[in-house]
Design a protein around this motif. Sequence first.
Motif, PDB file in Angstrom:
ATOM      1  N   UNK A   1      12.469  -3.046   1.499  1.00 40.57           N
ATOM      2  CA  UNK A   1      13.528  -2.682   2.438  1.00 40.57           C
ATOM      3  C   UNK A   1      14.304  -3.960   2.712  1.00 40.57           C
ATOM      4  N   UNK A   2      15.504  -4.000   2.108  1.00 42.88           N
ATOM      5  CA  UNK A   2      16.311  -5.207   2.231  1.00 42.88           C
ATOM      6  C   UNK A   2      17.779  -4.844   2.342  1.00 42.88           C
ATOM      7  N   UNK A   3      18.488  -4.829   1.250  1.00 48.72           N
ATOM      8  CA  UNK A   3      19.935  -4.598   1.299  1.00 48.72           C
ATOM      9  C   UNK A   3      20.324  -3.142   1.138  1.00 48.72           C
ATOM     10  N   UNK A   4      19.641  -2.433   0.262  1.00 48.09           N
ATOM     11  CA  UNK A   4      20.046  -1.064  -0.073  1.00 48.09           C
ATOM     12  C   UNK A   4      19.030  -0.050   0.427  1.00 48.09           C
ATOM     13  N   UNK A   5      19.144   0.301   1.685  1.00 51.35           N
ATOM     14  CA  UNK A   5      18.349   1.371   2.270  1.00 51.35           C
ATOM     15  C   UNK A   5      19.241   2.096   3.269  1.00 51.35           C
TER      16      UNK A   5
ATOM     17  N   UNK B   1      11.411  -6.529   3.967  1.00 54.42           N
ATOM     18  CA  UNK B   1      10.015  -6.105   3.960  1.00 54.42           C
ATOM     19  C   UNK B   1       9.572  -5.560   2.616  1.00 54.42           C
ATOM     20  N   UNK B   2       8.379  -5.940   2.222  1.00 49.16           N
ATOM     21  CA  UNK B   2       7.672  -5.325   1.107  1.00 49.16           C
ATOM     22  C   UNK B   2       6.595  -4.460   1.751  1.00 49.16           C
ATOM     23  N   UNK B   3       6.620  -3.177   1.487  1.00 52.76           N
ATOM     24  CA  UNK B   3       5.641  -2.269   2.060  1.00 52.76           C
ATOM     25  C   UNK B   3       4.894  -1.584   0.923  1.00 52.76           C
ATOM     26  N   UNK B   4       3.585  -1.792   0.885  1.00 55.36           N
ATOM     27  CA  UNK B   4       2.730  -1.192  -0.138  1.00 55.36           C
ATOM     28  C   UNK B   4       1.989  -0.029   0.493  1.00 55.36           C
ATOM     29  N   UNK B   5       1.917   1.088  -0.249  1.00 56.95           N
ATOM     30  CA  UNK B   5       1.250   2.265   0.297  1.00 56.95           C
ATOM     31  C   UNK B   5       0.589   3.058  -0.820  1.00 56.95           C
ATOM     32  N   UNK B   6      -0.373   3.879  -0.436  1.00 56.59           N
ATOM     33  CA  UNK B   6      -1.076   4.770  -1.350  1.00 56.59           C
ATOM     34  C   UNK B   6      -0.206   5.992  -1.587  1.00 56.59           C
ATOM     35  N   UNK B   7       0.223   6.205  -2.821  1.00 59.86           N
ATOM     36  CA  UNK B   7       1.128   7.309  -3.118  1.00 59.86           C
ATOM     37  C   UNK B   7       0.456   8.671  -3.000  1.00 59.86           C
ATOM     38  N   UNK B   8      -0.863   8.722  -3.164  1.00 63.22           N
ATOM     39  CA  UNK B   8      -1.573   9.999  -3.078  1.00 63.22           C
ATOM     40  C   UNK B   8      -2.156  10.281  -1.709  1.00 63.22           C
ATOM     41  N   UNK B   9      -1.859   9.433  -0.723  1.00 60.21           N
ATOM     42  CA  UNK B   9      -2.419   9.620   0.619  1.00 60.21           C
ATOM     43  C   UNK B   9      -1.833  10.873   1.270  1.00 60.21           C
ATOM     44  N   UNK B  10      -2.600  11.449   2.159  1.00 64.89           N
ATOM     45  CA  UNK B  10      -2.172  12.631   2.893  1.00 64.89           C
ATOM     46  C   UNK B  10      -0.874  12.354   3.635  1.00 64.89           C
ATOM     47  N   UNK B  11       0.108  13.233   3.457  1.00 69.36           N
ATOM     48  CA  UNK B  11       1.369  13.132   4.175  1.00 69.36           C
ATOM     49  C   UNK B  11       2.464  12.371   3.457  1.00 69.36           C
ATOM     50  N   UNK B  12       2.130  11.615   2.405  1.00 70.16           N
ATOM     51  CA  UNK B  12       3.161  10.884   1.663  1.00 70.16           C
ATOM     52  C   UNK B  12       4.055  11.895   0.962  1.00 70.16           C
ATOM     53  N   UNK B  13       5.363  11.718   1.112  1.00 74.45           N
ATOM     54  CA  UNK B  13       6.324  12.607   0.469  1.00 74.45           C
ATOM     55  C   UNK B  13       7.334  11.737  -0.274  1.00 74.45           C
ATOM     56  N   UNK B  14       7.155  11.660  -1.600  1.00 74.73           N
ATOM     57  CA  UNK B  14       8.052  10.896  -2.453  1.00 74.73           C
ATOM     58  C   UNK B  14       8.426  11.770  -3.642  1.00 74.73           C
TER      59      UNK B  14
END
Length: 160
Positions: free
Chosen positions: A72-76, A43-56
């Motif tokens: 999300x493929x081999x190394x997760x 899976x390729x998952x694109x997301x807004x890094x500044x969105x509420x609740x994102x913790x990176x």
Amino acid sequence: MTGSPPDSLIPYDEIVQEALRAVVGRVLGEVEATGRLPGEHHFYITFKTGATGVDIPRHLSERFPDEMTIVIQNRFWDLKVREDGFEVGLSFNQAPARLFIPFAAITGFHDPAVDFALQFHARAEEARVDEHEEAENDAPVAEPIEDGSNVVSVDFKRKK
């Protein structure tokens, strides 16, 4: 009759977006339950890094201030799906990182193994669209097929 449809008092577009994001949750939940990706799926998952609740990690939010794509493929590891989002461990330039991504922050989901993709609208406060680099989270590069098959995009704002 004026020819244009009346404004809806029911937020159909929000309801559909929420339902489609639940597809992502269900797919990730099945991966969590089995502990692995089935077959060649990834899976390729694109997301807004500044969105509420994102913790990176800070270094990722500084490098990707608007939006980023993870693979999300081999190394997760430690994939955990909750009702409102998911957390996962990934490696970025050989350094481990833990991410929490609310489903509401996701703007795209793509499984190149079967050319299935979902695109989501950013909420009004997150509607700024900028080009972004992929996150380089140490996954092999897969070339998505751009023929448009199996792509679902819902846009209730566009008038025909």
